[in-house]
Design a protein around this motif. Structure first.
Motif, short mmCIF file in Angstrom:
data_model
loop_
_atom_site.label_atom_id
_atom_site.label_comp_id
_atom_site.label_asym_id
_atom_site.label_seq_id
_atom_site.Cartn_x
_atom_site.Cartn_y
_atom_site.Cartn_z
N LEU A 34 64.35 27.29 57.37
CA LEU A 34 64.90 26.76 58.62
C LEU A 34 64.32 25.38 58.90
CD1 LEU A 34 66.59 27.47 61.19
CD2 LEU A 34 64.44 28.27 62.17
N ILE A 35 65.18 24.42 59.17
CA ILE A 35 64.74 23.07 59.51
C ILE A 35 65.22 22.76 60.92
CG2 ILE A 35 64.83 20.61 58.90
CD1 ILE A 35 65.69 21.55 56.04
N LEU A 36 64.28 22.70 61.85
CA LEU A 36 64.62 22.34 63.22
C LEU A 36 64.66 20.82 63.31
CD1 LEU A 36 62.28 24.82 65.13
CD2 LEU A 36 64.71 25.10 64.60
N SER A 37 65.66 20.30 64.00
CA SER A 37 65.82 18.86 64.05
C SER A 37 66.26 18.42 65.44
CB SER A 37 66.87 18.42 63.03
OG SER A 37 67.12 17.04 63.16
N ASN A 38 65.58 17.39 65.94
CA ASN A 38 66.02 16.82 67.22
C ASN A 38 67.19 15.86 67.01
OD1 ASN A 38 64.71 14.68 66.04
ND2 ASN A 38 63.16 14.45 67.63
N LYS A 39 67.63 15.71 65.77
CA LYS A 39 68.79 14.87 65.46
C LYS A 39 70.10 15.66 65.60
CE LYS A 39 66.15 11.91 62.43
NZ LYS A 39 65.96 11.36 61.11
N LEU A 40 69.98 16.98 65.71
CA LEU A 40 71.15 17.82 65.90
C LEU A 40 71.26 18.20 67.38
CD1 LEU A 40 70.76 20.31 62.89
CD2 LEU A 40 72.43 18.47 63.11
N PRO A 41 72.47 18.50 67.82
CA PRO A 41 72.63 18.96 69.21
C PRO A 41 71.84 20.24 69.47
CG PRO A 41 74.76 18.39 68.26
CD PRO A 41 73.76 18.36 67.14
N LYS A 42 71.52 20.48 70.72
CA LYS A 42 70.79 21.68 71.12
C LYS A 42 71.52 22.92 70.61
CE LYS A 42 68.79 24.00 75.07
NZ LYS A 42 68.62 24.00 76.51
N GLY A 43 70.75 23.84 70.05
CA GLY A 43 71.32 25.08 69.55
C GLY A 43 71.74 25.02 68.09
N GLN A 44 71.61 23.85 67.47
CA GLN A 44 71.98 23.71 66.07
C GLN A 44 70.74 23.50 65.20
OE1 GLN A 44 75.07 20.82 65.35
NE2 GLN A 44 76.38 21.66 66.96
N VAL A 45 70.80 24.04 63.98
CA VAL A 45 69.69 23.93 63.03
C VAL A 45 70.24 23.68 61.64
CG1 VAL A 45 68.22 25.50 64.35
CG2 VAL A 45 69.65 26.42 62.52
N TYR A 46 69.38 23.18 60.77
CA TYR A 46 69.69 23.13 59.35
C TYR A 46 69.10 24.39 58.73
CZ TYR A 46 70.48 18.05 59.76
OH TYR A 46 70.93 16.80 60.10
N VAL A 59 73.14 28.47 66.67
CA VAL A 59 72.49 29.73 67.02
C VAL A 59 72.54 29.90 68.53
CG1 VAL A 59 70.34 31.05 66.87
CG2 VAL A 59 70.93 29.46 65.04
N SER A 60 73.04 31.06 68.96
CA SER A 60 73.09 31.35 70.40
C SER A 60 72.75 32.82 70.60
CB SER A 60 74.48 31.04 70.96
OG SER A 60 75.46 31.82 70.31
N SER A 61 72.43 33.16 71.82
CA SER A 61 72.11 34.56 72.10
C SER A 61 72.94 35.05 73.28
CB SER A 61 70.62 34.73 72.39
OG SER A 61 70.26 34.01 73.53
N ALA A 62 73.29 36.32 73.19
CA ALA A 62 74.00 37.01 74.27
C ALA A 62 73.23 38.30 74.50
CB ALA A 62 75.45 37.28 73.86
N GLY A 63 72.36 38.28 75.49
CA GLY A 63 71.48 39.43 75.71
C GLY A 63 70.52 39.56 74.56
N LYS A 64 70.51 40.72 73.91
CA LYS A 64 69.61 40.96 72.78
C LYS A 64 70.23 40.53 71.46
CE LYS A 64 67.12 44.79 74.86
NZ LYS A 64 66.72 46.19 74.72
N LYS A 65 71.50 40.19 71.47
CA LYS A 65 72.21 39.84 70.24
C LYS A 65 72.11 38.34 69.98
CE LYS A 65 76.60 40.29 67.92
NZ LYS A 65 77.98 40.73 67.98
N ILE A 66 71.79 38.00 68.73
CA ILE A 66 71.73 36.60 68.32
C ILE A 66 72.95 36.32 67.46
CG2 ILE A 66 70.47 34.89 66.95
CD1 ILE A 66 67.91 36.16 67.90
N ASN A 67 73.68 35.30 67.82
CA ASN A 67 74.88 34.91 67.09
C ASN A 67 74.60 33.65 66.27
OD1 ASN A 67 76.54 36.93 68.40
ND2 ASN A 67 76.44 35.63 70.20
N VAL A 68 75.03 33.67 65.01
CA VAL A 68 74.87 32.52 64.13
C VAL A 68 76.23 32.16 63.58
CG1 VAL A 68 73.79 31.63 62.03
CG2 VAL A 68 72.53 33.21 63.49
N LYS A 69 76.58 30.89 63.72
CA LYS A 69 77.87 30.41 63.24
C LYS A 69 77.63 29.21 62.33
CE LYS A 69 82.19 28.45 65.00
NZ LYS A 69 82.89 28.00 66.21
N VAL A 70 78.18 29.27 61.12
CA VAL A 70 78.06 28.14 60.19
C VAL A 70 79.08 27.08 60.62
CG1 VAL A 70 78.28 27.36 57.80
CG2 VAL A 70 77.30 29.61 58.29
N LEU A 71 78.58 25.90 60.95
CA LEU A 71 79.45 24.81 61.38
C LEU A 71 79.88 23.94 60.21
CD1 LEU A 71 77.58 23.71 64.61
CD2 LEU A 71 79.52 25.28 64.41
N LYS A 72 78.96 23.75 59.25
CA LYS A 72 79.25 22.85 58.14
C LYS A 72 78.27 23.11 57.00
CE LYS A 72 79.44 17.94 56.96
NZ LYS A 72 79.25 16.57 57.41
#
Length: 89
Positions: A34-46, A59-72
């Motif tokens: 996991l690469i956290l970057s301040n160059k990406l919008p909030k909630g996005q990671v490499y 990456v987002s969360s809904a209660g206890k569930k974590i959702n991950v969506k590949v953007l690119k």
């Protein structure tokens, strides 16, 4: 107390060594890095995979569930630029 350039460079190199070792350890266990970057919008990671692929994921969360969506999935040159940017080469 101000750090000298040499002290700053030494600390930076130690940080990069730890980062590279953690990355290699993840890859040896077939885990992504996991690469956290301040160059990406909030909630996005490499997320970098052992096969060389780097994805931008949201990456987002809904209660206890974590959702991950590949953007690119980055092109090879884009992925190399990210690695250079973060000292992973």
């Amino acid at each position: 107390m101000e750090l000298t350039n040499l002290e700053t460079e030494t600390k930076q190199e130690k940080y990069l060594d730890v980062l590279r070792n953690l990355r290699a350890k993840n890859f040896s266990r077939n885990l992504p890095f996991l690469i956290l970057s301040n160059k990406l919008p909030k909630g996005q990671v490499y997320k970098e995979y052992n096969d060389g692929r780097i994805e931008i994921q949201e990456v987002s969360s809904a209660g206890k569930k974590i959702n991950v969506k590949v953007l690119k999935t980055l092109a090879v040159k884009e992925a190399d630029l990210v690695r250079i940017d973060y000292g992973l080469f």
